[in-house]
Design an enzyme around this catalytic site. Structure first.
Site, PDB file in Angstrom:
ATOM      1  N   SER A 261       0.810  -1.207   0.000  1.00  0.00           N
ATOM      2  CA  SER A 261       0.000   0.000   0.000  1.00  0.00           C
ATOM      3  C   SER A 261       0.853   1.272   0.000  1.00  0.00           C
ATOM      4  CB  SER A 261      -0.946  -0.065   1.200  1.00  0.00           C
ATOM      5  OG  SER A 261      -2.107   0.650   0.894  1.00  0.00           O
ATOM      6  N   LYS A 265       4.228   2.020  -2.334  1.00  0.00           N
ATOM      7  CA  LYS A 265       4.654   3.199  -3.087  1.00  0.00           C
ATOM      8  C   LYS A 265       6.109   3.481  -2.676  1.00  0.00           C
ATOM      9  CE  LYS A 265       0.039   5.204  -1.991  1.00  0.00           C
ATOM     10  NZ  LYS A 265      -0.924   4.525  -2.786  1.00  0.00           N
ATOM     11  N   TRP A 352      -9.982   0.322  -5.362  1.00  0.00           N
ATOM     12  CA  TRP A 352      -9.453   1.653  -5.032  1.00  0.00           C
ATOM     13  C   TRP A 352      -8.023   1.809  -5.578  1.00  0.00           C
ATOM     14  CZ3 TRP A 352     -10.807   6.313  -3.733  1.00  0.00           C
ATOM     15  CH2 TRP A 352     -10.024   7.143  -2.924  1.00  0.00           C
ATOM     16  N   HIS A 402      -7.633  -5.743  -0.012  1.00  0.00           N
ATOM     17  CA  HIS A 402      -6.404  -4.986   0.198  1.00  0.00           C
ATOM     18  C   HIS A 402      -5.687  -5.512   1.445  1.00  0.00           C
ATOM     19  CE1 HIS A 402      -4.045  -1.308  -0.239  1.00  0.00           C
ATOM     20  NE2 HIS A 402      -4.222  -1.041   1.047  1.00  0.00           N
TER      21      HIS A 402
HETATM   22  C1  GCU Z   1      -5.414   4.746   1.652  1.00  0.00           C
HETATM   23  C2  GCU Z   1      -4.809   5.506   0.498  1.00  0.00           C
HETATM   24  C3  GCU Z   1      -3.988   4.607  -0.406  1.00  0.00           C
HETATM   25  C4  GCU Z   1      -3.004   3.811   0.408  1.00  0.00           C
HETATM   26  C5  GCU Z   1      -3.700   3.109   1.546  1.00  0.00           C
HETATM   27  C6  GCU Z   1      -2.760   2.386   2.519  1.00  0.00           C
HETATM   28  O1  GCU Z   1      -6.385   3.880   1.179  1.00  0.00           O
HETATM   29  O2  GCU Z   1      -5.845   6.134  -0.203  1.00  0.00           O
HETATM   30  O3  GCU Z   1      -3.301   5.363  -1.388  1.00  0.00           O
HETATM   31  O4  GCU Z   1      -2.298   2.923  -0.416  1.00  0.00           O
HETATM   32  O5  GCU Z   1      -4.408   4.045   2.308  1.00  0.00           O
HETATM   33  O6  GCU Z   1      -1.617   2.717   2.644  1.00  0.00           O
HETATM   34  O7  GCU Z   1      -3.264   1.492   3.208  1.00  0.00           O
END
Ligand code: GCU
Length: 421
Positions: A261, A265, A352, A402
């Protein structure tokens, strides 16, 4: 009449802004856009050799992502000292060697330290390892009672028993399902993790965390092209790698950057900026990670910058609802990892994060691996759920939400066995 017109105009404008910020989950609503060519320079020159890629194209892409997306790091800052806080060669019922190492940094009369929790398989000499951040403290990834509890600021989480933004015994072992420690060790890999909040607390506040150590006089927040939190966390991964280079128990040439997540990144940006990482895993990294921004599917640049204004550099806000102006897209971030092995993984219910955008990104990045005669993703057709594609660039979409699951780890290990080990 006039009043009526202006009233309906306001209603129209309001409804437009609601329409614009609605989340797109329908493939037919994805806009048409041109995917920027990874092998065509900003001046329109075709890149057809490794040499030109490395001399011209890779540096210009890296420069763009630094200045417009994640932010550049203003100065170099090396480890001031490190301390092995604890070690045990008989951890996890004799299966592992455990070490906990604090890395300390000093600058501008300020200091910061973060702690690496390291497990190494007992039977292996200099094993490769997975390095990834955790969300709630090193002690949450295992029930191992010897794992130290961080004193850093933490987001409250009722189901983990985290109150008053501080961690205690209540949260020990709450995230074990995301870390297949036994499988990893059994396969001959080490695992290293760090609580990301120790490097930079995940809040829109730049007075704390690593940023403040590198401010100029009177500076209180990063400049528009300077590092946001993702770049700060990536920086921390590189410093952990600096430490591994000094630790004879690990193979620093075989460290795989892993992240889920927002931390996926982070692992991608770490792999792009630091070519010492031997491989990179992006688990459900989504917007600002592996997913193509120009698809505007699921989370968009506007939405991410609105909810998490501190993750990217301020310049990235120029692209809120303005993806057309971006001369790159996230597949070019992935291409910066070539020719090293890369694994992009999605989850079916994680719309998402735009699984299709994550897949296409790996596909459009692949011509750069081709330059090196390494196999990328060859077909534009997305594989079926739970049917992974394993090559130097790997991809899977698994069933479920997720998260990080054993299925994900089993695949990462298989891929690492073939392409990294
Ligand atoms: C939120 C956010 C995402 C991210 C996620 C996470 O959903 O919008 O961009 O990847 O958190 O880190 O769990």
């Amino acid at each position: 009449m006039k009043r009526l017109i202006s009233f309906s105009f306001i209603i129209f404008m309001l409804s437009m802004s609601i329409v614009q910020s609605q989340t797109v989950y329908d493939e037919s609503k994805v806009p048409n856009f041109k995917v920027p060519d990874a092998l065509l320079t900003f001046k329109g020159k075709k890149i057809n050799s490794v040499k030109k890629w490395e001399k011209v194209r890779r540096p210009e892409l890296l420069h763009y992502f630094k200045n417009k997306v994640y932010g550049r790091i203003p100065k170099t800052l090396e480890i001031d000292s490190y301390t092995v806080l604890e070690e045990d060669s008989n951890a996890l019922n004799g299966k592992a060697k455990r070490k906990q190492i604090a890395l300390s940094f000093k600058h501008n009369n300020k200091s910061l330290s973060f702690t690496i929790l390291l497990y190494l398989p007992k039977e292996e000499q200099n094993p490769p390892l997975f390095l990834g951040y955790n969300f709630y403290g090193n002690h949450t990834i295992t029930n191992d009672e010897a794992v130290l509890i961080s004193t850093a600021w933490t987001r409250n989480n009722e189901s983990f028993g985290i109150k008053n933004n501080s961690l205690d015994e209540a949260s020990r072992g709450k995230r074990t399902h995301r870390w297949a420690i036994e499988k990893i060790l059994k396969a001959g890999y080490g695992l290293a993790t760090i609580y990301y909040g120790e490097v930079d607390p995940d809040t829109n506040d730049f007075s704390d965390g690593i940023h403040s150590l590198l401010y100029n006089k009177n500076q209180t927040q990063p400049k528009p092209d300077e590092w946001g939190s993702i770049a700060a966390w990536s920086w921390g991964m590189s410093r952990a790698l600096d430490y591994f280079e000094k630790d004879k128990d690990v193979n620093a040439n075989k460290v795989i950057a892993f992240g889920h997540s927002r931390l996926g990144k982070t692992s991608l940006w770490a792999g792009a900026t630091d070519q010492r990482f031997a491989g990179v895993i992006s688990n459900n990294s989504g917007c600002g990670g592996a997913a193509l921004s120009k698809r505007k599917f699921g989370e968009t640049i506007e939405k991410i910058n609105h909810s998490f204004p501190h993750w990217f550099c301020d310049n990235f806000k120029q692209f809120n609802n303005n993806e057309e102006a971006l001369v790159v897209d996230q597949h070019q971030l992935l291409s910066l990892i070539a020719p090293r092995p890369l694994y992009v993984a999605s989850a079916e219910e994680d719309q998402w994060a735009d699984p299709k955008g994550e897949f296409l990104s790996a596909y459009y990045a692949s011509p750069v691996w081709d330059l090196y005669n390494k196999q990328g993703i060859e077909h534009m057709q997305m594989p079926k759920v739970n049917e992974p594609i394993h090559s130097t660039v790997s991809y899977h979409i698994r069933s479920g939400k997720h998260d990080v699951t054993d299925y994900d780890w089993e695949n990462y290990i298989k891929w690492a066995d073939t392409f990294v080990k």
